[in-house]
Design an enzyme around this catalytic site. Structure first.
Site, PDB file in Angstrom:
ATOM      1  N   ASP A  20       0.824  -1.207   0.000  1.00  0.00           N
ATOM      2  CA  ASP A  20       0.000   0.000   0.000  1.00  0.00           C
ATOM      3  C   ASP A  20       0.860   1.260   0.000  1.00  0.00           C
ATOM      4  O   ASP A  20       0.624   2.191  -0.772  1.00  0.00           O
ATOM      5  CB  ASP A  20      -0.898  -0.004   1.244  1.00  0.00           C
ATOM      6  N   ASP A  72      -8.338  -3.253   2.640  1.00  0.00           N
ATOM      7  CA  ASP A  72      -8.256  -2.494   3.888  1.00  0.00           C
ATOM      8  C   ASP A  72      -9.296  -2.976   4.897  1.00  0.00           C
ATOM      9  O   ASP A  72      -9.202  -2.662   6.088  1.00  0.00           O
ATOM     10  CB  ASP A  72      -8.462  -1.005   3.629  1.00  0.00           C
TER      11      ASP A  72
END
Length: 166
Positions: A20, A72
């Site tokens: 990420d 997420d």
């Protein structure tokens, strides 16, 4: 197996954390734009990937939205689900277990993500940058303080047979 969840969730969270951060913050140095943000928002084509949730911004006169990827939600969710199973198996109460604290940690991580998004004037943020320390960090620190870290990591694992034993 339950022990696979602790190891897999930890490995996935750690790898996704680096992934990420790389694609949001470092990819602009290489590709002159954040690849993760361009792909998630659909860039100029207007087509967005179906692996994210769009959350409307409140009090936005232009009707904008924020995005959060399924990763997420899913990767930290694996760890939260593991903590629930661990608590149930150990007959832990709500306060001396891990589930409540990881759920609170996830909520704090989301809050920090949206706070950073607000403070950075809407520039995309890697949510796992905030979610991993608030979930994996919480279970590791709590397990260490309580002296249960080896038990957490080895939960559900059968002891290996010694040589010569059947």
């Amino acid at each position: 197996r339950a022990y696979l969840i602790s190891g897999v969730a930890s490995a996935l969270l750690s790898a996704a954390f680096v992934y990420d951060i790389f694609w949001v913050f470092i990819s602009p140095l290489i590709f002159h734009e954040s690849v993760m943000i361009a792909v998630a928002s659909g860039d100029s084509s207007g087509e967005a990937i179906p692996m994210l949730l769009r959350i409307p911004r409140f009090f936005d006169p232009w009707g904008g939205y924020d995005m959060i990827g399924f990763g997420d939600i899913i990767f930290p969710g694996l760890l939260v689900a593991f903590s629930y199973r661990f608590d149930r198996a150990g007959k832990k109460g709500i306060l001396n277990g891990y589930f409540l604290w990881l759920t609170v940690g996830y909520a704090v991580g989301l809050f920090l993500t949206y706070l950073a998004l607000f403070l950075m004037d809407g520039h995309g943020q890697p949510a796992l940058l905030y979610l991993v320390p608030c979930t994996l960090g919480v279970i590791v620190v709590l397990g260490w303080i309580r002296g249960e870290l080896p038990h957490l990591w080895n939960y559900g694992r059968r002891p290996e047979n010694s040589v010569g034993e059947v």
